[in-house]
Enzyme design. Structure first.
Site, PDB file in Angstrom:
ATOM      1  N   GLU A   1     -26.480   4.140  10.701  1.00 32.03           N
ATOM      2  CA  GLU A   1     -26.469   3.766  11.864  1.00 32.03           C
ATOM      3  C   GLU A   1     -25.657   2.646  12.414  1.00 32.03           C
ATOM      4  O   GLU A   1     -25.033   2.287  13.262  1.00 32.03           O
ATOM      5  CB  GLU A   1     -27.783   3.550  12.472  1.00 32.03           C
ATOM      6  CG  GLU A   1     -28.597   4.950  12.834  1.00 32.03           C
ATOM      7  CD  GLU A   1     -29.273   5.408  11.366  1.00 32.03           C
ATOM      8  OE1 GLU A   1     -30.123   6.416  11.450  1.00 32.03           O
ATOM      9  OE2 GLU A   1     -29.249   4.816  10.682  1.00 32.03           O
TER      10      GLU A   1
ATOM     11  N   SER B   1     -14.084 -22.733   3.379  1.00 27.99           N
ATOM     12  CA  SER B   1     -13.924 -21.282   3.239  1.00 27.99           C
ATOM     13  C   SER B   1     -12.378 -20.957   3.718  1.00 27.99           C
ATOM     14  O   SER B   1     -11.919 -19.746   3.422  1.00 27.99           O
ATOM     15  CB  SER B   1     -14.763 -20.601   4.010  1.00 27.99           C
ATOM     16  OG  SER B   1     -16.194 -21.148   3.488  1.00 27.99           O
TER      17      SER B   1
ATOM     18  N   ARG C   1     -32.286  15.251  26.956  1.00 28.33           N
ATOM     19  CA  ARG C   1     -31.329  15.309  25.568  1.00 28.33           C
ATOM     20  C   ARG C   1     -30.425  16.427  25.555  1.00 28.33           C
ATOM     21  O   ARG C   1     -29.168  16.422  25.425  1.00 28.33           O
ATOM     22  CB  ARG C   1     -32.140  15.470  24.196  1.00 28.33           C
ATOM     23  CG  ARG C   1     -33.005  16.463  23.958  1.00 28.33           C
ATOM     24  CD  ARG C   1     -33.893  16.315  22.653  1.00 28.33           C
ATOM     25  NE  ARG C   1     -34.951  17.470  22.649  1.00 28.33           N
ATOM     26  CZ  ARG C   1     -34.939  18.222  21.325  1.00 28.33           C
ATOM     27  NH1 ARG C   1     -33.828  18.197  20.455  1.00 28.33           N
ATOM     28  NH2 ARG C   1     -35.755  19.125  21.559  1.00 28.33           N
TER      29      ARG C   1
ATOM     30  N   HIS D   1     -35.402  11.339  21.733  1.00 24.51           N
ATOM     31  CA  HIS D   1     -36.842  11.444  21.114  1.00 24.51           C
ATOM     32  C   HIS D   1     -37.331   9.894  21.208  1.00 24.51           C
ATOM     33  O   HIS D   1     -38.053   9.441  20.355  1.00 24.51           O
ATOM     34  CB  HIS D   1     -36.620  11.656  19.469  1.00 24.51           C
ATOM     35  CG  HIS D   1     -35.895  12.932  19.447  1.00 24.51           C
ATOM     36  ND1 HIS D   1     -34.810  13.354  19.784  1.00 24.51           N
ATOM     37  CD2 HIS D   1     -36.536  14.205  18.934  1.00 24.51           C
ATOM     38  CE1 HIS D   1     -34.658  14.725  19.487  1.00 24.51           C
ATOM     39  NE2 HIS D   1     -35.724  15.263  18.958  1.00 24.51           N
TER      40      HIS D   1
ATOM     41  N   LEU E   1     -18.543 -19.283  -4.450  1.00 24.73           N
ATOM     42  CA  LEU E   1     -19.643 -20.150  -3.783  1.00 24.73           C
ATOM     43  C   LEU E   1     -19.859 -19.533  -2.416  1.00 24.73           C
ATOM     44  O   LEU E   1     -19.110 -19.504  -1.525  1.00 24.73           O
ATOM     45  CB  LEU E   1     -19.241 -21.427  -3.887  1.00 24.73           C
ATOM     46  CG  LEU E   1     -18.932 -22.312  -5.095  1.00 24.73           C
ATOM     47  CD1 LEU E   1     -18.329 -23.532  -5.019  1.00 24.73           C
ATOM     48  CD2 LEU E   1     -20.380 -22.229  -5.920  1.00 24.73           C
TER      49      LEU E   1
ATOM     50  N   ASN F   1     -14.498 -16.184  -3.715  1.00 28.33           N
ATOM     51  CA  ASN F   1     -14.224 -17.630  -4.060  1.00 28.33           C
ATOM     52  C   ASN F   1     -15.465 -18.156  -4.779  1.00 28.33           C
ATOM     53  O   ASN F   1     -15.748 -19.431  -4.942  1.00 28.33           O
ATOM     54  CB  ASN F   1     -14.048 -18.670  -3.003  1.00 28.33           C
ATOM     55  CG  ASN F   1     -15.023 -18.488  -1.536  1.00 28.33           C
ATOM     56  OD1 ASN F   1     -16.268 -18.404  -2.276  1.00 28.33           O
ATOM     57  ND2 ASN F   1     -14.636 -18.725  -0.666  1.00 28.33           N
TER      58      ASN F   1
ATOM     59  N   LEU G   1     -22.075 -11.898   9.419  1.00 25.68           N
ATOM     60  CA  LEU G   1     -21.251 -11.351   8.421  1.00 25.68           C
ATOM     61  C   LEU G   1     -21.536  -9.765   7.973  1.00 25.68           C
ATOM     62  O   LEU G   1     -22.702  -9.255   8.510  1.00 25.68           O
ATOM     63  CB  LEU G   1     -21.706 -12.168   7.031  1.00 25.68           C
ATOM     64  CG  LEU G   1     -21.047 -13.444   7.120  1.00 25.68           C
ATOM     65  CD1 LEU G   1     -21.450 -14.201   5.884  1.00 25.68           C
ATOM     66  CD2 LEU G   1     -19.703 -13.340   7.000  1.00 25.68           C
TER      67      LEU G   1
END
Length: 630
Positions: free
Chosen positions: A372, A45, A325, A422, A193, A191, A131
């Site tokens: 998010e 890689s 809140r 909440h 693969l 690449n 990833l």
């Protein structure tokens, strides 16, 4: 060299192309050597992207390696963090990592050259390896560059084609286009693969390009081993200040080693010593080329942090009914007095009250919409640039959906502040899909985390203020409903502390709550007092760190009788935190009742739901009576 020349490099000369070719070969050789020596890693890689990174390093990256914190340095993020052999080989090429360290310590215990990059290295902004996260983090860096620092540094991100299957990549491109981040370039190493066979689109470059363009970015398709084409693409990437660029580079996995080129089954495998020896010899042997990258132009960020700026927190009177809140919104708006404070929200700012910050400092408020993962990633990227970022949304979504981003922020040891509103069955009619009942457990498990659950407005305001200067990942859980103010404006709420109510020498039981259940505990203590039973109440507003000394002393003073009530599932919540704190040979005899949400809630009125879950005042009274009777 003038700024114009830096913005538009002159075409490569034959000599420069020769240096870059030599550099690319050296990067390949070093990637093989260090991974084979370690017996693990991802050399193939790394080999596929060596040409891309060689051109970037020699011709386009502007970076002072001796001063990694220089404000106008470019940023280089390896979203495909498994290609760390390539990144560390680049560090050797610029002279900040020695040959011995690279070859003999990579992936070894105690080495800073870990299997995937972390900010243990001063040139690494964020930890990668999960990833789909490097590019989203880069969006936050670029938001800072364009809108806050107002500096021309560029952020380059090396992505793998496999991670383009992650939805977070497309969230990132979408927000990069929305915010017109022309200071962002993703270089995708296509690449073909992956770990277990071909990638989803393999080398279908047209489909990749159409997807990129559909999300608002500029797509450039190139041969990833053609140095001139790479150079031209990297040059063009800087040309549009208002549109991010994605360079889609068609490459060959294992490029430069014929025995493994474009062959499946070599992902994440070091070349055996005999194969590595042949590969290194075929590439011409180890090299010692050291290059000097271009330095950035001098620049000063437009915003100068002022952590000592006067902040006037809002005040409430005891007895006022205020939702925590709402107290968060008021407190974070007061923090706008500090120019480094930034707020991000997930299209619910009118409910979280984060939107109030927009009125105080609109240029430092970023809307991430219902994305998010990108919400958390942007906060992480902003933290890279030194900003104090608060990210808020409904707790169920703020913690659950992007949890891996939060986990990786812990690996980065980034400092971000999360406010989830909440939470619990207390939210009422919206039902279980909206009820955060796992968030405390999740956040307690994160490295560097602080977990807070205030019961009233003054406590919330004080803790929000404290979060601004708290390293690591701090999380504050806020309630939807309005509850009475019980603390005066001068009360303090140190991290790792708690508040004790109605304590006396003859207490028979302790009632522990936080947030909404603290009010239920206070009500329960009143009922017990009416029956002649003395009960102290502990407001465990700081769940992590937790006040171990007070909990142990409470055991001694109440005969070890403790009732914990929490608006959360029992696994990993407040009760677990208390029991873990008391898990010691120094803890006296313990008799504990844990009241938590043990079934699937439904819609209903908040008080009905608290009662149905077994965490309301009369259940607390019954549990206390049972312990005393026992």
């Amino acid at each position: 060299m003038t700024d114009h020349q830096r913005q538009t490099p002159v075409p490569m000369t034959t000599g420069q192309a020769g240096v870059i070719s030599t550099l690319a070969t050296q990067l390949r050789v070093d990637s093989i050597r260090c991974s084979t020596r370690a017996g693990s890693g991802h050399p193939t890689s790394s080999l596929s992207a060596a040409d891309l990174m060689a051109v970037l390093l020699e011709r386009h990256l502007r970076y002072d390696w001796d001063r990694p914190s220089l404000p106008n340095n470019d940023h280089l993020i390896f979203s495909k963090g498994h290609a760390s052999p390539l990144l560390y080989s680049m560090y050797r090429a610029v002279g900040v990592v020695g040959e011995d360290e690279l070859i003999n310590t990579y992936r070894q215990f105690g080495s800073r050259l870990e299997g995937h990059p972390t900010p243990a290295l001063p040139w690494v902004d964020v930890a990668t390896g999960s990833l789909g996260q490097g590019l989203p983090d880069a969006v936050g860096v670029c938001l800072a560059g364009r809108y806050l620092d107002r500096l021309p540094y560029h952020t380059w991100v090396l992505c793998g084609d496999s991670e383009l299957a992650e939805g977070s990549i497309w969230e990132a491109l979408d927000k990069a286009a929305y915010y017109r981040l022309g200071n962002l370039t993703a270089v995708v190493d296509v690449n073909r693969l992956g770990q277990d066979g071909p990638t989803e689109l393999q080398w279908d470059m047209d489909r990749y390009a159409r997807r990129v363009e559909a999300f608002g970015a500029h797509a450039l398709v190139i041969d990833g081993h053609d140095l001139a084409a790479i150079d031209e693409a990297l040059t063009r990437a800087r040309s549009d200040p208002d549109q991010p660029t994605v360079i889609l580079a068609k490459t060959i996995k294992g490029k430069g080693v014929p025995e493994v080129e474009d062959k499946n089954g070599w992902h994440g495998k070091a070349l055996p010593p005999d194969m590595a020896e042949r590969a290194v010899a075929g590439l011409g042997g180890p090299g010692s080329l050291q290059i000097t990258t271009a330095l950035p132009e001098p620049g000063t960020p437009a915003i100068t942090p002022d952590p000592q700026a006067a902040v006037t927190l809002p005040r409430w009177e005891v007895g006022d009914k205020v939702a925590t809140r709402a107290a968060f919104g008021a407190a974070v708006s007061a923090l706008a007095a500090r120019p480094e404070v930034v707020v991000l929200d997930g299209e619910v700012g009118n409910s979280t009250h984060a939107g109030e910050f927009k009125n105080a400092a609109p240029e430092r408020y970023f809307e991430m919409f219902i994305a998010e993962q990108q919400l958390i990633a942007s906060a992480v990227g902003l933290s890279v640039r030194g900003y104090v970022a608060f990210a808020s949304s409904f707790a169920a979504f703020l913690i659950s959906r992007p949890f891996d981003f939060i986990r990786m922020a812990g690996v980065s040891e980034a400092s971000i502040r999360l406010v989830g509103t909440h939470a619990g069955v207390e939210i009422g009619q919206d039902g279980p899909s909206q009820m955060a009942l796992e968030d405390i457990a999740a956040m307690r498990a994160v490295h560097t985390s602080t977990v807070l659950y205030p019961a009233d407005a003054p406590a919330t305001a004080r803790l929000v203020h404290t979060m601004a200067d708290t390293a690591g990942i701090s999380y504050l859980r806020a309630t939807r409903g309005a509850y009475p103010v019980i603390y005066g404006p001068d009360e303090t709420f140190p991290l790792g502390g708690c508040k004790i109510h109605n304590a006396g020498p003859d207490d028979e039981v302790a009632l522990i709550g936080a947030g909404v259940t603290l009010h239920e505990c206070l009500t329960a203590a009143g009922h017990l007092a009416d029956a002649g039973i003395k009960a102290r109440v502990i407001d465990l507003y700081s769940i992590k760190p937790i006040d171990v000394d007070t909990l142990r002393r409470t055991c001694l003073e109440t005969g070890g009788r403790i009732v914990v009530a929490e608006d959360h599932y029992p696994e990993g919540g407040i009760g677990s935190a208390v029991l873990e704190a008391l898990a010691s040979t120094n803890t006296p005899e313990l008799h504990i009742a844990l009241l938590a949400v043990k079934g699937l809630p439904t819609s209903g009125e908040p008080q009905d739901l608290l009662d149905a879950a077994g965490i309301s005042a009369h259940h607390i009274v019954a549990a206390a009576r049972s312990l005393i009777g026992a």
